[in-house]
Design a protein around this motif. Sequence first.
Motif, mmCIF file in Angstrom:
data_model
loop_
_atom_site.group_PDB
_atom_site.id
_atom_site.type_symbol
_atom_site.label_atom_id
_atom_site.label_comp_id
_atom_site.label_asym_id
_atom_site.label_seq_id
_atom_site.Cartn_x
_atom_site.Cartn_y
_atom_site.Cartn_z
ATOM 1 N N PHE A 198 0.793 -1.243 0.000
ATOM 2 C CA PHE A 198 0.000 0.000 0.000
ATOM 3 C C PHE A 198 0.823 1.290 0.000
ATOM 4 N N ASP A 199 1.842 1.378 0.844
ATOM 5 C CA ASP A 199 2.519 2.669 1.017
ATOM 6 C C ASP A 199 3.874 2.780 0.319
ATOM 7 N N SER A 200 4.087 2.060 -0.763
ATOM 8 C CA SER A 200 5.371 2.103 -1.463
ATOM 9 C C SER A 200 5.576 3.467 -2.120
ATOM 10 N N PRO A 201 6.841 3.879 -2.329
ATOM 11 C CA PRO A 201 7.099 5.141 -3.035
ATOM 12 C C PRO A 201 6.457 5.097 -4.429
ATOM 13 N N PRO A 202 6.000 6.237 -4.939
ATOM 14 C CA PRO A 202 5.287 6.271 -6.218
ATOM 15 C C PRO A 202 6.056 5.589 -7.343
ATOM 16 N N ASN A 203 5.341 4.853 -8.180
ATOM 17 C CA ASN A 203 5.876 4.224 -9.395
ATOM 18 C C ASN A 203 7.054 3.276 -9.144
ATOM 19 N N THR A 204 7.034 2.586 -7.996
ATOM 20 C CA THR A 204 8.053 1.568 -7.742
ATOM 21 C C THR A 204 7.489 0.165 -7.955
ATOM 22 N N ASN A 205 6.161 0.000 -7.837
ATOM 23 C CA ASN A 205 5.556 -1.314 -8.065
ATOM 24 C C ASN A 205 4.968 -1.366 -9.475
ATOM 25 N N VAL A 206 5.854 -1.261 -10.461
ATOM 26 C CA VAL A 206 5.364 -1.241 -11.849
ATOM 27 C C VAL A 206 6.256 -2.112 -12.745
ATOM 28 N N CYS A 207 5.673 -2.563 -13.865
ATOM 29 C CA CYS A 207 6.426 -3.353 -14.837
ATOM 30 C C CYS A 207 5.792 -3.133 -16.215
ATOM 31 N N PRO A 208 6.393 -3.635 -17.284
ATOM 32 C CA PRO A 208 5.821 -3.424 -18.620
ATOM 33 C C PRO A 208 4.373 -3.905 -18.747
ATOM 34 N N ILE A 209 3.991 -4.946 -17.974
ATOM 35 C CA ILE A 209 2.621 -5.451 -18.116
ATOM 36 C C ILE A 209 1.603 -4.456 -17.554
ATOM 37 N N CYS A 210 1.833 -4.011 -16.276
ATOM 38 C CA CYS A 210 0.821 -3.116 -15.703
ATOM 39 C C CYS A 210 0.928 -1.700 -16.263
ATOM 40 N N LEU A 211 2.039 -1.385 -16.928
ATOM 41 C CA LEU A 211 2.144 -0.083 -17.584
ATOM 42 C C LEU A 211 1.646 -0.151 -19.032
ATOM 43 N N GLY A 212 1.242 -1.358 -19.455
ATOM 44 C CA GLY A 212 0.609 -1.495 -20.759
ATOM 45 C C GLY A 212 1.540 -1.320 -21.937
ATOM 46 N N TYR A 213 2.788 -1.760 -21.815
ATOM 47 C CA TYR A 213 3.704 -1.690 -22.959
ATOM 48 C C TYR A 213 3.204 -2.619 -24.065
ATOM 49 N N PRO A 214 3.508 -2.282 -25.302
ATOM 50 C CA PRO A 214 3.066 -3.160 -26.386
ATOM 51 C C PRO A 214 3.801 -4.498 -26.349
ATOM 52 N N THR A 220 -1.274 23.343 -9.396
ATOM 53 C CA THR A 220 -0.660 23.787 -10.650
ATOM 54 C C THR A 220 -0.450 22.646 -11.632
ATOM 55 N N HIS A 221 -0.269 21.425 -11.116
ATOM 56 C CA HIS A 221 -0.048 20.296 -12.004
ATOM 57 C C HIS A 221 -0.459 19.006 -11.310
ATOM 58 N N SER A 222 -0.575 17.932 -12.109
ATOM 59 C CA SER A 222 -0.970 16.643 -11.548
ATOM 60 C C SER A 222 0.112 15.604 -11.814
ATOM 61 N N LEU A 223 0.308 14.752 -10.826
ATOM 62 C CA LEU A 223 1.292 13.668 -10.951
ATOM 63 C C LEU A 223 0.517 12.363 -10.996
ATOM 64 N N VAL A 224 1.091 11.367 -11.649
ATOM 65 C CA VAL A 224 0.391 10.091 -11.678
ATOM 66 C C VAL A 224 1.263 8.985 -11.076
ATOM 67 N N ASP A 225 0.632 8.220 -10.189
ATOM 68 C CA ASP A 225 1.304 7.107 -9.520
ATOM 69 C C ASP A 225 0.655 5.815 -10.030
ATOM 70 N N PHE A 226 1.462 4.972 -10.699
ATOM 71 C CA PHE A 226 0.913 3.738 -11.300
ATOM 72 C C PHE A 226 1.014 2.523 -10.373
#
Length: 495
Positions: A37-53, A156-162
Motif C-alpha cells: 500500500f505505502d510504497s514510493p510512487p511508481n516503484t511497483n510497476v512493470c511493462p505489463i501493468c504499464l501497458g507496454y506493447p 498547478t499540475h498533476s502527478l500520476v502514480d501507477f
Amino acid sequence: MTTATPVKTEYEAIIGLETHCQLNTTSKIFCHCSTEFDSPPNTNVCPICLGYPGVLPVLNEQVLASAVKLGLALNAKIASYSKFDRKQYFYPDLPKNYQISQFDLPIVEHGSLEIELVDKKTKEVTRKTIGITRLHMEEDAGKLVHAGSDRLAGSTHSLVDFNRTGVPLLEIVSEPDIRTGQEAAEYAQELRRLVRYLGVSDGNMQEGSLRCDVNISVRPVGQKEFGTKVEIKNMNSFSAIQKAIEYEIERQIEAVENGDPIYQETRLWDESSQETFSMRKKEGSSDYRYFPEPDLPPLEVSEKRLNAWKQELPELPAQKRKRYEEELGLSAYDARVLTDDRDVAEYYETAVKKGADAKLVANWVTQDIAAYLNNSKLSITEIALKPDSLGELVQLIEKGTISGKIAKEILPELLEKGGSPKQIVESKGMTQISDPGEIEKVIKALMEANPSEVEKYRGGKKKLKGFFVGQVMKETGGRADPKLTNQLAEKLLNG
Ligand SMILES: [Zn+2]
C-alpha cells in the motif's frame, strides 16, 4: 406569485449499490508486481501493468479463488464459463487506455445478501434480503495526485502514480432492493464482514479497500416507473453512506414537489457541509466499446475446483448469528455484536468451550472487554487475557468461588498482564466466603458492637438490615457471599 398546493404524496427511494473491493493478494491481478500500500510512487510497476506493447497478462489464480469464494458466500451462481473484456476509455491514470474487466459473462451472478436492521432504542433486530445482480473481477487504475498550489486553480499540475494500476478489484452490484440510508449502510457493513471473514480483503474504507457508489431515485409509492437516477460517490464511511442517502432522498423529493428537474448526474458527498453536490452531468450512457480481451483465455471453473473452494469457506457471519441464537440461546442483538468481527467470535467461542455459561461469557465480552478494547485501541487477539482464562473466570463466578464484584476487581490485572484467574484469586485470598459459620461470626460481632442498631431493628426499623450487610462486606473485603449474608443477617437480627 403562485403558491404550490400542498399534496400529501408518499415517496419511496429506489437504491442500488456498486461496491469495489480491493483484494489483499500480495501481487497484482495480471503481473508479479507487489500490491504494497505505502510504497514510493511508481516503484511497483512493470511493462505489463504499464501497458507496454507486446506484453501478455496472466491471471493471478488467487483473484479467481477470491471472486468465487465471495460469490459462494453471496449464495450466487458461479459461472462455469466466463471471460475478460476490454473496457475502453481515456484517462491519464490508465496507461493502456482500456481497463481489463468483465462485461457480459461475469464470474458470479444472481446472489443475495441478508442484512440486519437494528432498532437503536429497543435493540430489536429485523432482517431483509438484498439481491446481488453480479460480481466481476477487474484491475484498478492508477492514482492522480494534484500538486503545487495556485491561488485560483488550487493546484498547478498533476502527478500520476501507477502503483495501484493492476491491483485486483471485485465489483459487486446489488439489485435496487435498498430503500433507506440505514439499509445501504448495513448492506455495505455486511459485505465488509463477508470479505473479512473470507480473508480476501481488509475491507478498510478509509484506505479505499472498500468503495461504494450509490444509485438513487425517488418515486411516489405505487408508481411503477423509476425516477431519474442520480449517482453518489466519495463516501468513505458507513455513516457517510447513510447520511448522503438521507440527504439525497430529501433533496430529490423536494425537487419533485417543486416541479424542479432532477438531472442524471454524478454527485459527490461533502463530509464538511453534509451535503451532496453535482460533479458532472451524464450525457447519455457512456459507450465503452467493450470487446473480449484477446490476451487472456476464457475462464472455465470445473465442478471439482468449485467443490474444493466450497470446502475452504469458513462459517460465515449469518450462519454464526443463527447458531448463537439457536444453540447458545443468545439474543439476536448479542449474536450480532459477537459475530461482527471474526476474531471476537472465535475468542468468545473458545471461552464458552471451556465450559462456561454462554450468556455470561457473552456479557463479559460485549461489555467489560469491549470497553477495554475501545479504550486501549487494541484488538482482541492482542490483549493479555486469553479466552481460556475468561472461561475460567466465568466458571469461578458460576461455582460461587468468587462474586461478580471480585471478578470485576481482578479484571484490569487480567487484561493487562494475563495469568490464571484461579491463581490470582487464591494468592490474594479473594475467594468468596460461603461458610455460614464464618459469616455468622462476623454478624454476631457487629451486633455486639452496635446494640442500639439491633434494638431499633427489632423495634421495626427493618431497613437497618442493610447496614449490617454492608458492614459484613466491609469487614470481609467484599468476599462474603451476598445472598447468604442477607439470609443470615435477617435470621440473627430477628433473634
Ligand atoms: Zn506490473
